[in-house]
Scaffold this motif. Structure first.
Motif, short mmCIF file in Angstrom:
data_model
loop_
_atom_site.label_atom_id
_atom_site.label_comp_id
_atom_site.label_asym_id
_atom_site.label_seq_id
_atom_site.Cartn_x
_atom_site.Cartn_y
_atom_site.Cartn_z
N GLY A 1 15.55 9.18 -20.07
CA GLY A 1 15.96 8.64 -18.79
C GLY A 1 17.13 7.70 -18.86
N LEU A 2 17.76 7.56 -20.04
CA LEU A 2 18.94 6.70 -20.18
C LEU A 2 20.24 7.45 -19.98
N ALA A 3 20.16 8.71 -19.61
CA ALA A 3 21.38 9.53 -19.50
C ALA A 3 22.19 9.13 -18.28
N LEU A 4 23.51 9.19 -18.45
CA LEU A 4 24.43 9.05 -17.34
C LEU A 4 24.84 10.45 -16.89
N ALA A 5 25.66 10.52 -15.87
CA ALA A 5 26.02 11.83 -15.31
C ALA A 5 26.71 12.72 -16.32
N HIS A 6 27.45 12.14 -17.27
CA HIS A 6 28.24 12.93 -18.22
C HIS A 6 27.66 12.89 -19.62
N SER A 7 26.41 12.50 -19.79
CA SER A 7 25.81 12.42 -21.11
C SER A 7 25.58 13.81 -21.71
N ASP A 8 25.46 13.84 -23.04
CA ASP A 8 25.21 15.09 -23.75
C ASP A 8 23.80 15.60 -23.47
N LEU A 9 23.60 16.88 -23.80
CA LEU A 9 22.27 17.47 -23.81
C LEU A 9 21.90 17.71 -25.27
N ASP A 10 20.84 17.06 -25.72
CA ASP A 10 20.38 17.18 -27.10
C ASP A 10 19.15 18.07 -27.13
N PHE A 11 19.19 19.09 -28.00
CA PHE A 11 18.09 20.03 -28.13
C PHE A 11 17.56 19.99 -29.55
N LEU A 12 16.25 20.01 -29.67
CA LEU A 12 15.58 20.12 -30.96
C LEU A 12 15.09 21.54 -31.14
N LEU A 13 15.45 22.14 -32.26
CA LEU A 13 14.96 23.46 -32.61
C LEU A 13 13.75 23.28 -33.51
N PRO A 14 12.53 23.40 -32.99
CA PRO A 14 11.33 23.16 -33.82
C PRO A 14 11.29 24.12 -35.00
N PHE A 15 11.11 23.54 -36.17
CA PHE A 15 11.04 24.32 -37.42
C PHE A 15 9.79 23.91 -38.17
N GLU A 16 8.89 24.85 -38.34
CA GLU A 16 7.60 24.55 -38.98
C GLU A 16 7.78 24.46 -40.49
N ASP A 17 7.33 23.34 -41.04
CA ASP A 17 7.39 23.09 -42.48
C ASP A 17 5.96 22.96 -42.99
N LEU A 18 5.39 24.05 -43.45
CA LEU A 18 3.97 24.08 -43.82
C LEU A 18 3.62 23.09 -44.94
N VAL B 1 24.21 19.12 -37.59
CA VAL B 1 24.30 19.09 -36.13
C VAL B 1 25.21 20.23 -35.69
N LEU B 2 24.75 20.99 -34.72
CA LEU B 2 25.56 22.04 -34.11
C LEU B 2 26.00 21.56 -32.74
N GLU B 3 27.31 21.41 -32.56
CA GLU B 3 27.86 20.90 -31.31
C GLU B 3 28.52 22.04 -30.55
N ALA B 4 28.29 22.06 -29.26
CA ALA B 4 28.86 23.09 -28.40
C ALA B 4 29.24 22.48 -27.06
N ARG B 5 30.21 23.10 -26.41
CA ARG B 5 30.66 22.63 -25.10
C ARG B 5 30.54 23.78 -24.11
N HIS B 6 29.84 23.51 -23.02
CA HIS B 6 29.66 24.51 -21.96
C HIS B 6 30.92 24.51 -21.11
N LEU C 1 29.98 20.13 -20.00
CA LEU C 1 28.97 19.33 -20.67
C LEU C 1 28.88 19.69 -22.15
N SER C 2 28.59 18.69 -22.96
CA SER C 2 28.43 18.88 -24.40
C SER C 2 26.96 19.02 -24.75
N LEU C 3 26.68 19.92 -25.70
CA LEU C 3 25.33 20.17 -26.17
C LEU C 3 25.28 19.95 -27.67
N GLN C 4 24.15 19.46 -28.15
CA GLN C 4 23.94 19.26 -29.57
C GLN C 4 22.58 19.83 -29.95
#
Length: 502
Positions: free
Chosen positions: A202-219, A270-275, A280-283
């Motif tokens: 909830g600290l995002a501003l209008a132009h903040s990045d979108l951060d995504f976690l790719l869940p990776f199971e480590d048994l 980190v994989l960075e991309a721009r839509h 908007l920037s995505l990570q």
């Protein structure tokens, strides 16, 4: 005694035969007839010189980012002697210095084209022809009316927070973008990408990045095991890299992200991309679960409601001066949030009652601007306080985990100073409350500039508060410290609401 001719000829023949029997001296200097050890060492040195060469590549390695370091902060820097005033050499040096200022050094490592870099800009200090913008004042009633300066500054901070927060239309576009990314990566990633970062807390501003976690199971790192392997061991890092490469390929094959994807990261991948349609920037990160830091920050936001407006105001202040974000060697979002949390915890109960955001902002700017030397002192959040080499000198390492972490962070700064790495020794130090050995302020090497901005903003706000109550002409207090233009932000918000076609 003189030899006869026959004896002389016989002697010369014997000498000739002896010289012919002696082998000629070796042309190889690596052979020592009296020392096998010297011979072997000489051969090893010769072989290394022929096979191994130390090279210095001119082009930077792909994915490696090095922030620009001013010459005066580099190791071994010595200021040049000042030329004599009025001399021809002094005039030539001043002209050459001005020309260098007009053409700053190009950073070849700078490939990060994040749009938020130009969202909020400063108007300078007293520059003619530049006018500060106050878009947040449109939601304030009775602009310019005399009264309590503290209460009016509180209302301005709240209004600025509402202005910078995402609007409903912008949030709808962000939600649609997240759904599109999930559908695009569904056949690639083992689990659905999870939204983390400021968009989740909830600290995002209008132009903040979108951060995504790719869940990776480590048994092997199951919670049922007492001793678990490292989450950054080579085989897991290679697996993360392979997954991010697949995601990179999928994004590159999509018109909305084509030629706007980059994989980087030295400490963490980190994989960075721009839509392209929205800008908007995505990570993308890989991990087992949502970081514990996200949960900690959500708890702090519930405990301290003033954290959100204070964060938005300080971020706008720093972003206008190019000191926000690791890409500019500035403070990271997590480090700025923890500076505010530490301040609020240290001053818990000091600001009772409503309408105290102005007083809290002034106290925050004074604390980190002048009261504490952030170049040599570290900031702790849990428990809140400050630490340096003096406070940790007589502490037993076995006492607690957070003290061992503080000693490790200070030791890293001292080691950098001993090696002549001044930027690393003066960088901001903020202890991670979820991992005591982690420094959240590692990316900020411009600590003196950071403190200078805080100190200047405090003086400007204090002076504006003192003169505002008796003046009917002034319509804003906060603008005296922000001195910012929001044209870039307005263009970005327009693009988010009305995406461009690819």
């Amino acid at each position: 005694m003189r030899l006869s001719g026959v004896q002389s000829s016989r002697l010369s023949q014997i000498t000739t035969r002896r010289l012919r029997s002696i082998p000629p001296p070796s042309q190889d200097d690596d052979i020592f007839a009296n020392s096998l050890r010297k011979t072997l060492d000489a051969h090893r040195t010769s072989n290394r010189a022929r096979l191994i060469r130390k090279t210095y590549p001119r082009a930077p390695s792909p994915g490696l980012f090095r922030p620009y370091i001013p010459p005066e902060n580099r190791a071994g820097y010595q200021p040049p002697p000042p030329p004599e005033i009025g001399s021809e050499e002094g005039k030539a040096a001043s002209v050459k210095k001005r020309s260098r200022r007009r053409a700053p050094e190009t950073n070849t490592h700078e490939t990060d084209a994040r749009p938020e870099r130009n969202a909020i800009r400063t108007v300078g200090d007293g520059a003619s022809g530049r006018i500060s913008q106050t878009p947040w004042l449109s939601s304030l009633p009775n602009n310019g009316a005399p009264g309590d300066a503290s209460a009016y500054l509180d209302a301005e901070i709240q209004a600025l927070h509402r202005y910078l927060a995402p609007s409903p239309d912008e949030q709808n576009q962000v939600t649609q973008l997240g759904a599109m990314v999930s559908a695009l990566l569904e056949p690639i990633v083992p689990q659905k990408p999870t939204l983390i970062g400021s968009r989740r807390t909830g600290l995002a501003l209008a132009h903040s990045d979108l951060d995504f976690l790719l869940p990776f199971e480590d048994l092997p790192r199951s919670l049922d095991r007492t001793r678990r392997p490292s989450p950054t061991r080579p085989q897991i890092r290679d697996a993360h890299l392979n997954l991010l490469r697949q995601v990179e390929t999928a994004l590159q094959n999509t018109p909305e992200f084509k030629d706007q994807v980059r994989l980087s990261g030295k400490r963490s991948l980190v994989l960075e991309a721009r839509h392209r349609p929205t800008g908007l920037s995505l990570q993308f990160y890989c991990g087992e679960r949502v970081p514990a830091f996200t949960e900690y920050l959500q708890d702090y936001l519930v405990e301290y409601p003033s954290l959100r407006p204070l964060y938005a105001t300080t971020r706008a202040l720093l972003e206008a001066r190019g000191l926000f974000g690791p890409s500019q060697a500035g403070i990271s979002p997590d480090a700025l949030a923890m500076l505010l949390v530490a301040f609020l915890k240290i001053n818990h109960g000091r600001f009772p009652g409503p309408h105290r955001l102005g007083d809290q902002l002034l106290a925050f700017l004074q604390l980190y601007g002048t009261d504490v030397d952030l170049q040599s002192v570290g900031v702790a959040v849990d428990p809140p306080g400050f630490f340096d080499a003096g406070t940790l000198r007589n502490i037993v390492i076995e006492e607690s985990a957070y003290l061992r972490g503080q000693r490790s962070l200070i030791a890293a700064k001292r080691t950098a100073a001993g090696r002549g790495n001044l930027p690393a020794s003066r960088r901001l130090c903020v202890q991670d409350p979820t991992h005591y050995m982690n420094d959240l302020g590692r990316s900020c090497t411009r600590t003196p500039e950071l403190q200078s901005v805080f100190a200047t903003a405090y003086d400007q706000l204090r002076s504006a508060c003192d003169s505002w109550e008796s003046s009917r002409e002034e319509s804003s207090i906060l603008t005296k410290a922000l001195r910012a233009k929001f044209d870039g932000l307005e263009k970005m918000r327009e693009q988010i609401v009305h995406p461009q076609t690819c």
